[in-house]
Scaffold this motif. Structure first.
Motif, PDB file in Angstrom:
ATOM      1  N   GLY A 135       0.785  -1.239   0.000  1.00  0.00           N
ATOM      2  CA  GLY A 135       0.000   0.000   0.000  1.00  0.00           C
ATOM      3  C   GLY A 135       0.807   1.272   0.000  1.00  0.00           C
ATOM      4  N   TYR A 136       2.035   1.268   0.569  1.00  0.00           N
ATOM      5  CA  TYR A 136       2.857   2.475   0.586  1.00  0.00           C
ATOM      6  C   TYR A 136       4.332   2.111   0.568  1.00  0.00           C
ATOM      7  N   GLY A 137       5.101   2.790  -0.286  1.00  0.00           N
ATOM      8  CA  GLY A 137       6.544   2.597  -0.357  1.00  0.00           C
ATOM      9  C   GLY A 137       7.266   3.911  -0.148  1.00  0.00           C
ATOM     10  N   ASN A 138       8.139   3.992   0.861  1.00  0.00           N
ATOM     11  CA  ASN A 138       8.916   5.197   1.129  1.00  0.00           C
ATOM     12  C   ASN A 138      10.278   5.055   0.448  1.00  0.00           C
ATOM     13  N   TYR A 139      10.436   5.732  -0.691  1.00  0.00           N
ATOM     14  CA  TYR A 139      11.679   5.685  -1.456  1.00  0.00           C
ATOM     15  C   TYR A 139      12.321   7.069  -1.533  1.00  0.00           C
ATOM     16  N   THR A 140      12.192   7.837  -0.451  1.00  0.00           N
ATOM     17  CA  THR A 140      12.750   9.188  -0.444  1.00  0.00           C
ATOM     18  C   THR A 140      14.276   9.188  -0.430  1.00  0.00           C
ATOM     19  N   THR A 141      14.890   8.018  -0.212  1.00  0.00           N
ATOM     20  CA  THR A 141      16.351   7.942  -0.337  1.00  0.00           C
ATOM     21  C   THR A 141      16.780   7.898  -1.797  1.00  0.00           C
ATOM     22  N   GLN A 142      15.834   7.677  -2.709  1.00  0.00           N
ATOM     23  CA  GLN A 142      16.128   7.701  -4.144  1.00  0.00           C
ATOM     24  C   GLN A 142      15.741   9.065  -4.702  1.00  0.00           C
ATOM     25  N   SER A 143      16.641   9.670  -5.472  1.00  0.00           N
ATOM     26  CA  SER A 143      16.384  11.027  -5.954  1.00  0.00           C
ATOM     27  C   SER A 143      16.902  11.210  -7.367  1.00  0.00           C
ATOM     28  N   THR A 144      16.412  12.254  -8.004  1.00  0.00           N
ATOM     29  CA  THR A 144      16.909  12.684  -9.307  1.00  0.00           C
ATOM     30  C   THR A 144      16.908  14.199  -9.337  1.00  0.00           C
ATOM     31  N   SER A 145      17.768  14.801 -10.140  1.00  0.00           N
ATOM     32  CA  SER A 145      17.855  16.256 -10.261  1.00  0.00           C
ATOM     33  C   SER A 145      17.118  16.732 -11.500  1.00  0.00           C
ATOM     34  N   LEU A 146      16.319  17.772 -11.334  1.00  0.00           N
ATOM     35  CA  LEU A 146      15.568  18.376 -12.433  1.00  0.00           C
ATOM     36  C   LEU A 146      15.799  19.879 -12.386  1.00  0.00           C
ATOM     37  N   SER A 147      16.112  20.483 -13.519  1.00  0.00           N
ATOM     38  CA  SER A 147      16.392  21.913 -13.557  1.00  0.00           C
ATOM     39  C   SER A 147      15.148  22.686 -13.947  1.00  0.00           C
ATOM     40  N   THR A 148      15.013  23.885 -13.388  1.00  0.00           N
ATOM     41  CA  THR A 148      13.874  24.730 -13.695  1.00  0.00           C
ATOM     42  C   THR A 148      13.843  25.049 -15.191  1.00  0.00           C
ATOM     43  N   GLY A 149      12.654  24.997 -15.760  1.00  0.00           N
ATOM     44  CA  GLY A 149      12.481  25.255 -17.180  1.00  0.00           C
ATOM     45  C   GLY A 149      12.666  24.041 -18.058  1.00  0.00           C
ATOM     46  N   SER A 150      13.162  22.932 -17.497  1.00  0.00           N
ATOM     47  CA  SER A 150      13.380  21.731 -18.294  1.00  0.00           C
ATOM     48  C   SER A 150      12.113  20.884 -18.351  1.00  0.00           C
ATOM     49  N   THR A 151      12.072  19.967 -19.310  1.00  0.00           N
ATOM     50  CA  THR A 151      10.960  19.032 -19.450  1.00  0.00           C
ATOM     51  C   THR A 151      11.416  17.648 -19.010  1.00  0.00           C
ATOM     52  N   ALA A 152      10.653  17.034 -18.143  1.00  0.00           N
ATOM     53  CA  ALA A 152      10.976  15.702 -17.621  1.00  0.00           C
ATOM     54  C   ALA A 152       9.903  14.711 -18.062  1.00  0.00           C
ATOM     55  N   SER A 153      10.292  13.457 -18.202  1.00  0.00           N
ATOM     56  CA  SER A 153       9.369  12.394 -18.606  1.00  0.00           C
ATOM     57  C   SER A 153       9.326  11.336 -17.511  1.00  0.00           C
ATOM     58  N   ILE A 154       8.112  10.909 -17.164  1.00  0.00           N
ATOM     59  CA  ILE A 154       7.928   9.899 -16.129  1.00  0.00           C
ATOM     60  C   ILE A 154       7.169   8.719 -16.704  1.00  0.00           C
ATOM     61  N   THR A 155       7.549   7.525 -16.285  1.00  0.00           N
ATOM     62  CA  THR A 155       6.857   6.294 -16.683  1.00  0.00           C
ATOM     63  C   THR A 155       6.541   5.494 -15.421  1.00  0.00           C
ATOM     64  N   ILE A 156       5.294   5.029 -15.324  1.00  0.00           N
ATOM     65  CA  ILE A 156       4.851   4.236 -14.176  1.00  0.00           C
ATOM     66  C   ILE A 156       4.334   2.906 -14.699  1.00  0.00           C
ATOM     67  N   THR A 157       4.806   1.826 -14.104  1.00  0.00           N
ATOM     68  CA  THR A 157       4.398   0.487 -14.515  1.00  0.00           C
ATOM     69  C   THR A 157       3.671  -0.190 -13.355  1.00  0.00           C
TER      70      THR A 157
END
Length: 336
Positions: A125-147
């Motif tokens: 029901g819940y997964g805490n993965y706040t130890t995993q991170s990625t950097s995103l810069s303001t103004g950039s476009t990011a793509s997300i995929t959920i399986t």
């Protein structure tokens, strides 16, 4: 007339908190006398003082800053800059609401965003993965995929993703970056742009999947799952490649193009809709690499038949880098 400038000071910082830091420097010397010190924050004059210490306040939490000082005398002579001190304020204590589901039938199996590629499986029901991170810069476009994953037959799942851009501990309606109404698709993907107003530093991203209807950010629901991650918002910064290096980041591409002759080529159609990107004006032995706007390499290969298959790329904006034996060129393209 007095034309001798004071000597440069040596600067240090200590006691950095969520909103401030303490600066200390040694007194400069001068043939007549030092009248004050200019203190610069991120390259901009912050204040002038006659002391050799300064308690800096009003800083933002989880944010990087740099400081240096110069000394001046009564004749207006200014010393060279001191060493530059870099500090990062600590994160403010933020508490997020609880949200969870039940995974008797379905669960989030994988989340992909930037350098995050997490096959999480069933987390009840819940997964805490706040130890995993990625950097995103303001103004950039990011793509997300959920399986998704199913315990049995596939079912209609709806998805929402929030990023706490202002780091206030809540997910506002303007922080919903991706949503997908109920579908039985094996995976869902989408793109979003990081707003220029997003606060710099680390913040929370929440990924929620709910059976048969769109979830809300703080909902406890019967069927589905929620996962939390960390996103590092930067200003113009570029993330590293999946292998841990940034040799092929967008910034490195720009530097490489400066060093070799620019390759002039045509790219079409742009936007590309049918999955095939064509180009002309390139040698037959050329190679290509495709990057996200945040600098992550996501594809590469040989540029055979003057075309590249981009059918599997999520919708978004990308950078294409083509290299032949003598030159390198880059162009942006849109995948619809």
């Amino acid at each position: 007339a007095d034309t001798a400038a004071p000597t440069a000071s040596t600067l240090s910082a200590s006691g950095t908190t969520t909103s401030g830091t303490n600066l200390t420097w040694n007194a400069a010397s001068d043939n007549v006398g030092v009248t004050g010190y200019n203190v610069y924050q991120n390259g901009v004059l912050k204040t002038t003082t006659t002391a050799t210490t300064l308690a800096v306040s009003g800083l933002s939490a989880s944010t990087a800053y740099n400081f240096y000082v110069t000394a001046k005398d009564a004749a207006g002579n200014v010393s060279s800059a001191s060493n530059t001190v870099n500090v990062t304020t600590s994160g403010a204590a933020v508490t997020y609401c609880n949200s969870t589901g039940s995974t008797n039938r379905e669960y989030i199996n994988r989340v992909q965003l930037g350098s995050i590629n997490n096959v999480s499986g069933n987390n009840n029901g819940y997964g805490n993965y706040t130890t995993q991170s990625t950097s995103l810069s303001t103004g950039s476009t990011a793509s997300i995929t959920i399986t998704p994953g199913w315990n049995g037959m596939s079912a209609n799942e709806a998805y929402c993703v929030w990023i706490d851009f202002n780091k206030d501990g809540s997910f506002g309606s303007n922080e919903l970056v991706f949503s997908k109404s109920k579908t039985k698709s094996a995976s869902v993907s989408g793109s979003f742009t990081i707003p220029s107003t997003a606060a710099s530093g680390t913040t929370r991203m929440r990924v929620s999947m709910k059976y048969n209807g769109l979830p809300t950010a703080c909902e406890v629901f019967t069927n589905g799952e929620v996962e939390d991650y960390t996103v590092n918002i930067t200003t113009g910064a570029l993330v590293k490649n999946a292998n841990g290096t940034n040799d092929d980041s967008a910034e490195a591409i720009k530097e490489e193009v400066k060093e070799v002759s620019a390759l002039s080529f045509k790219l079409y159609p742009n936007p590309v809709k049918d999955g095939t990107l064509y180009f002309s004006g390139v040698e037959s032995n050329a190679s290509y690499k495709i990057f996200t706007l945040t600098g992550q390499q996501i594809a590469n290969g040989s540029a055979n038949n003057n075309s590249i298959n981009v059918e599997t790329l999520p919708s978004g904006v990308y950078i294409l880098k083509i290299s032949d034996s003598t030159s390198v060129g880059t162009k942006r393209f849109i995948k619809e």
